[in-house]
Structure formats: C-alpha cells, structure tokens
Design a protein around this motif. Structure first.
Motif, PDB file in Angstrom:
ATOM      1  N   ASN A 179       0.851  -1.176   0.000  1.00 56.41           N
ATOM      2  CA  ASN A 179       0.000   0.000   0.000  1.00 56.41           C
ATOM      3  C   ASN A 179       0.895   1.238   0.000  1.00 56.41           C
ATOM      4  N   ILE A 180       0.530   2.219  -0.793  1.00 53.09           N
ATOM      5  CA  ILE A 180       1.288   3.473  -0.854  1.00 53.09           C
ATOM      6  C   ILE A 180       0.349   4.625  -0.532  1.00 53.09           C
ATOM      7  N   VAL A 181       0.635   5.300   0.552  1.00 48.91           N
ATOM      8  CA  VAL A 181      -0.156   6.469   0.934  1.00 48.91           C
ATOM      9  C   VAL A 181       0.427   7.689   0.225  1.00 48.91           C
ATOM     10  N   ILE A 182      -0.292   8.171  -0.770  1.00 48.05           N
ATOM     11  CA  ILE A 182       0.191   9.331  -1.534  1.00 48.05           C
ATOM     12  C   ILE A 182       0.025  10.599  -0.709  1.00 48.05           C
ATOM     13  N   ASN A 183      -1.179  10.798  -0.182  1.00 43.68           N
ATOM     14  CA  ASN A 183      -1.487  11.934   0.688  1.00 43.68           C
ATOM     15  C   ASN A 183      -2.805  11.615   1.406  1.00 43.68           C
ATOM     16  N   GLU A 184      -3.386  12.593   2.078  1.00 39.09           N
ATOM     17  CA  GLU A 184      -4.619  12.350   2.815  1.00 39.09           C
ATOM     18  C   GLU A 184      -5.798  12.043   1.895  1.00 39.09           C
ATOM     19  N   GLU A 185      -5.649  12.367   0.629  1.00 35.79           N
ATOM     20  CA  GLU A 185      -6.754  12.186  -0.305  1.00 35.79           C
ATOM     21  C   GLU A 185      -6.609  10.937  -1.167  1.00 35.79           C
ATOM     22  N   THR A 187      -4.784   6.977  -1.681  1.00 33.81           N
ATOM     23  CA  THR A 187      -4.009   5.797  -1.291  1.00 33.81           C
ATOM     24  C   THR A 187      -4.113   4.753  -2.398  1.00 33.81           C
ATOM     25  N   LEU A 188      -3.001   4.115  -2.688  1.00 38.94           N
ATOM     26  CA  LEU A 188      -2.943   3.100  -3.746  1.00 38.94           C
ATOM     27  C   LEU A 188      -2.529   1.751  -3.178  1.00 38.94           C
ATOM     28  N   PHE A 189      -3.076   0.695  -3.747  1.00 39.46           N
ATOM     29  CA  PHE A 189      -2.614  -0.653  -3.457  1.00 39.46           C
ATOM     30  C   PHE A 189      -1.941  -1.163  -4.716  1.00 39.46           C
ATOM     31  N   VAL A 190      -0.623  -1.391  -4.636  1.00 30.85           N
ATOM     32  CA  VAL A 190       0.127  -1.907  -5.773  1.00 30.85           C
ATOM     33  C   VAL A 190       0.323  -3.402  -5.570  1.00 30.85           C
ATOM     34  N   GLU A 191      -0.285  -4.185  -6.448  1.00 29.15           N
ATOM     35  CA  GLU A 191      -0.205  -5.641  -6.341  1.00 29.15           C
ATOM     36  C   GLU A 191       0.818  -6.173  -7.332  1.00 29.15           C
ATOM     37  N   VAL A 192       1.822  -6.872  -6.811  1.00 23.37           N
ATOM     38  CA  VAL A 192       2.815  -7.530  -7.666  1.00 23.37           C
ATOM     39  C   VAL A 192       2.297  -8.933  -7.943  1.00 23.37           C
ATOM     40  N   LEU A 193       1.937  -9.177  -9.195  1.00 25.70           N
ATOM     41  CA  LEU A 193       1.264 -10.414  -9.576  1.00 25.70           C
ATOM     42  C   LEU A 193       2.183 -11.252 -10.471  1.00 25.70           C
ATOM     43  N   GLN A 353       7.080 -16.108  15.261  1.00 27.19           N
ATOM     44  CA  GLN A 353       6.646 -14.929  14.526  1.00 27.19           C
ATOM     45  C   GLN A 353       5.356 -15.236  13.762  1.00 27.19           C
ATOM     46  N   PRO A 354       4.629 -14.207  13.312  1.00 28.28           N
ATOM     47  CA  PRO A 354       3.416 -14.433  12.520  1.00 28.28           C
ATOM     48  C   PRO A 354       3.728 -15.244  11.256  1.00 28.28           C
ATOM     49  N   ILE A 355       2.736 -15.989  10.791  1.00 31.36           N
ATOM     50  CA  ILE A 355       2.916 -16.806   9.591  1.00 31.36           C
ATOM     51  C   ILE A 355       3.185 -15.926   8.384  1.00 31.36           C
ATOM     52  N   HIS A 356       2.394 -14.842   8.248  1.00 32.81           N
ATOM     53  CA  HIS A 356       2.523 -13.948   7.104  1.00 32.81           C
ATOM     54  C   HIS A 356       3.293 -12.692   7.494  1.00 32.81           C
ATOM     55  N   GLU A 357       4.087 -12.203   6.571  1.00 26.00           N
ATOM     56  CA  GLU A 357       4.798 -10.945   6.792  1.00 26.00           C
ATOM     57  C   GLU A 357       3.788  -9.813   6.899  1.00 26.00           C
ATOM     58  N   ARG A 358       3.969  -8.938   7.878  1.00 22.03           N
ATOM     59  CA  ARG A 358       3.045  -7.829   8.102  1.00 22.03           C
ATOM     60  C   ARG A 358       3.249  -6.731   7.061  1.00 22.03           C
ATOM     61  N   ASP A 359       2.130  -6.226   6.557  1.00 26.47           N
ATOM     62  CA  ASP A 359       2.186  -5.157   5.570  1.00 26.47           C
ATOM     63  C   ASP A 359       2.436  -3.822   6.261  1.00 26.47           C
ATOM     64  N   ARG A 360       3.397  -3.079   5.769  1.00 24.47           N
ATOM     65  CA  ARG A 360       3.673  -1.732   6.271  1.00 24.47           C
ATOM     66  C   ARG A 360       3.529  -0.770   5.111  1.00 24.47           C
ATOM     67  N   PRO A 361       2.420  -0.034   5.065  1.00 23.53           N
ATOM     68  CA  PRO A 361       2.181   0.885   3.949  1.00 23.53           C
ATOM     69  C   PRO A 361       3.336   1.866   3.780  1.00 23.53           C
ATOM     70  N   MET A 362       3.599   2.212   2.542  1.00 23.37           N
ATOM     71  CA  MET A 362       4.647   3.181   2.236  1.00 23.37           C
ATOM     72  C   MET A 362       4.028   4.561   2.121  1.00 23.37           C
ATOM     73  N   THR A 363       4.767   5.577   2.550  1.00 24.30           N
ATOM     74  CA  THR A 363       4.326   6.961   2.411  1.00 24.30           C
ATOM     75  C   THR A 363       5.044   7.593   1.252  1.00 24.30           C
ATOM     76  N   PHE A 364       4.280   8.117   0.304  1.00 20.04           N
ATOM     77  CA  PHE A 364       4.857   8.723  -0.890  1.00 20.04           C
ATOM     78  C   PHE A 364       5.285  10.147  -0.586  1.00 20.04           C
ATOM     79  N   LYS A 365       6.520  10.462  -0.873  1.00 25.10           N
ATOM     80  CA  LYS A 365       7.030  11.810  -0.622  1.00 25.10           C
ATOM     81  C   LYS A 365       7.630  12.399  -1.891  1.00 25.10           C
TER      82      LYS A 365
END
Length: 365
Positions: A179-185, A187-193, A353-365
């Motif tokens: 997930n990439i937080v562009i700004n307060e308005e 947010t994008l989810f970029v899926e690597v498929l 540890q958790p089975i799945h890696e935890r998602d940490r959204p990225m902040t776009f700057k």
C-alpha cells in the motif's frame, strides 16, 4: 492465480446483462486467513466465486457487493476482528486482524474495468504484472480504478498534480505487494502479480498422473515432456515432445522434475537443463542414482555448473514419510512451493513470529 482464472471464467460465461461487483482485499493489518489481493466476484443474484476470508466475512461481503451494484459506486469497508463490539462484523472470530475490502461494480461497457485489466495479465508471454488500485480517493469516480502499470503514461489519470515519474520509479522497484499512501486524499494498493508456477514433468510412467491431478488442483501451469502417444490427454495439461523441449522457455517460476525412470534419459534431460534458466530441478530416485548421473556427465565433459547445483533437489520432495505415488506427488509439490516461497521447512507450531509478513504501507514523498 487459480482464483483469478476461475473469476475470469465466471465473468466470461455470465450473461451480458448480469450485473457483478468485485471485492478485493486491499489492506491487512495483523492476522488474516486471506492476504492482500484475495478476490471475490459477486453476481446480483447472490452467487459468488472466490473469497476474501475463510468464510467468516463472505456473508457481509455479499451484501456490500450487491449494494455496490445497486448504487453503481465503489466503496472500501474495514472489517476489524480485534475489538469486542457486538455490532462489528467478525467479532468473536479471534483472528486479531483488520482487513480493508474494496467493492467495485463492474461496468461491462468499460473495457478498462477491473476484470478486463485482470484478463490482460493472463494474455501473452509469462511475466510479472503490477496492478495499481485506487483504494482511497476524494474523487468517487477514481475509487476502485485498476491500472495495469506499464510506465509513467499508465499513471497519468491518477492525479494531474502527482509526480508520476517518482511514483513510477517506486513501483518499478517493488518486489512485493504494498500500500502506498500518496497523501490524505489518495491511497494506492500496488499488487505484484507473478505468473502461475510452471511445472514441467519429463516422463510418462503411471506415477505421472497423481502429480498432474494435484497440480491441476493448485492451478499451476503444467507441461509434460514425452512422446504424445504415451500420455493420456488431460484438459489443462500441455504435452510436448522431447525435441520441442529443447526450444521451451523457462523462467524463475519454472520447476522441472526428471521422472522417466530411465537413468540414460534422465541424464540426457539434465544435460539439456544445464543450458536453461531453471530455479528448481527435482530428480526422482535415490541419491546414489543422481550422483552417478552427475559423475557420468562430468566424465563426458558436461559437468553441472557450480551455480546450478543448489537448484537440484535429489532425491526430490520433502521428507513426509511418503510411500505411494499420491503421497510422493504431495511431497514434491510441497517442496516446490517451499523453494519458490523462499521459506524454511518447519512446523507452523514452532514459529514464534506471525505466519505472514506484516504489511507496512509506504508513504509517498
């Protein structure tokens, strides 16, 4: 990948006037049965295919999807299973996770609708696709938009004020969904498929068929290399001749298993594989047999390249106590999945540890 194939098949076989909505998991915080990218296609008549959880959220998701169809608008809903609120969907499940699900009605007239975009990832050569989904936007028409990333130009419709060059560079560098937080308005989810795993089986004996059945169930691509009159026709299984195998392309998602039960044939096939890019090579039979093949190749001037040896698994499969052809097939497929996932073989109960890696959204700057 299997889920995507089934969803697309359902979409293509549905009547043209049948209205549908696509539910997609776009953010997971904490624990969840399904991860980001899980999908569920819902028809207005209440039928669905795919899933966003282990079955606990599908009932409410069905209602939300039908509401999206009725209103003709996308929405993002948060399911929080971490709080004790009798009015909260998912309470009492004990999953301890927060899940965002985006509901998007499908407009068949729009050739850029999410299902058409998904379909385009299944066409042409095998490749890694990157999908950009708008999961938060003040522009209601933009919410739920799905874009197949192919450079800066594909991002132009997001926001005319956005630095698309910088965003494009960031997306190119991603090797996992984020997930990439562009700004307060926005947010994008970029899926690597990535493409489906491709299992190549070199052999035609009876133990081939349990592997084919289980691999088909997983939704992987399958190619059998053998004389075509030696292999029974099975839907979804490609059969090519040994001569055609010489020209076959492989990639980082290709696994090959040598299972001809002929030492000479396996040796010649391994000789061919030394000239291909193969991440996983499994060899059926005891270790002494494989070592003999390696030794004979070296004596014949075709020593296995040093960098390829770590990719050879001989004997093939995980140690699960397998005896029957079906059990051996299970051990082989489990090993391939382990290797391609980059995981260590271990019991889940031994993980701290958790089975799945935890998602940490990225902040776009």
């Amino acid at each position: 990948m299997k889920e995507i194939k089934h969803i697309l098949k359902q979409f293509e076989e549905a009547e043209a006037e049948e209205k549908m909505a696509l539910a997609t998991v776009v953010r997971v915080e904490g624990s969840s049965y399904r991860r980001m990218g899980a999908r569920m296609l819902v028809s207005e008549n209440g039928t669905w295919i795919g899933g966003i959880s282990g079955g606990c959220l599908e009932g409410d998701a069905l209602k939300r999807a039908r509401m999206a169809i009725l209103k003709g608008k996308a929405s993002t809903i948060t399911y929080d299973t971490t709080i004790d609120d009798d009015h909260q969907i998912g309470v009492g499940l004990g999953c301890n996770g927060v899940i965002d699900v985006l509901f998007k009605p499908i407009n068949r007239a729009d050739k850029g609708n999410p299902l058409e975009v998904l379909k385009s990832t299944q066409e042409g050569p095998r490749k890694i696709s990157k999908l950009v989904k708008v999961t938060r936007s003040e522009d209601s028409d933009l919410l739920g938009e799905l874009i197949l990333f192919n450079g800066v130009e594909s991002l132009q419709r997001l926001n005319e004020k956005l630095d698309t060059n910088q965003l494009a560079e960031l997306i190119r560098e991603l090797d996992k969904s984020k997930n990439i937080v562009i700004n307060e308005e926005l947010t994008l989810f970029v899926e690597v498929l990535p493409p489906a795993y491709h299992l190549v089986l070199l052999g035609h004996q009876y133990d081939l068929y349990p592997l084919l059945r289980q691999t088909l169930e997983l939704g992987w691509d399958i190619t059998v290399v053998a004389p075509k009159n030696k292999v029974s026709a099975i839907k979804g299984v490609q059969v090519i001749t040994p001569d055609e195998f010489d020209q076959m392309q492989t990639d980082d998602y290709t696994a090959v298993v040598l299972m001809s039960h002929s030492l000479h044939t396996d040796k010649e096939n391994l000789r061919k594989l030394t000239k291909k890019n193969v991440r996983y090579i499994g060899m059926l039979g005891p270790k002494v047999r494989s070592e003999r093949i390696w030794r004979e190749l070296e004596e014949e001037g075709d020593q296995i390249p040093e960098q390829l040896m770590p990719n050879i698994y001989a004997p093939v499969g995980l140690e699960i106590g397998a005896n029957t052809p079906d059990e051996i097939a299970l051990s082989i497929l489990a090993e391939i999945k382990t290797v391609f996932s980059g995981k260590e073989v271990a019991h889940l109960r031994e993980r701290s540890q958790p089975i799945h890696e935890r998602d940490r959204p990225m902040t776009f700057k």
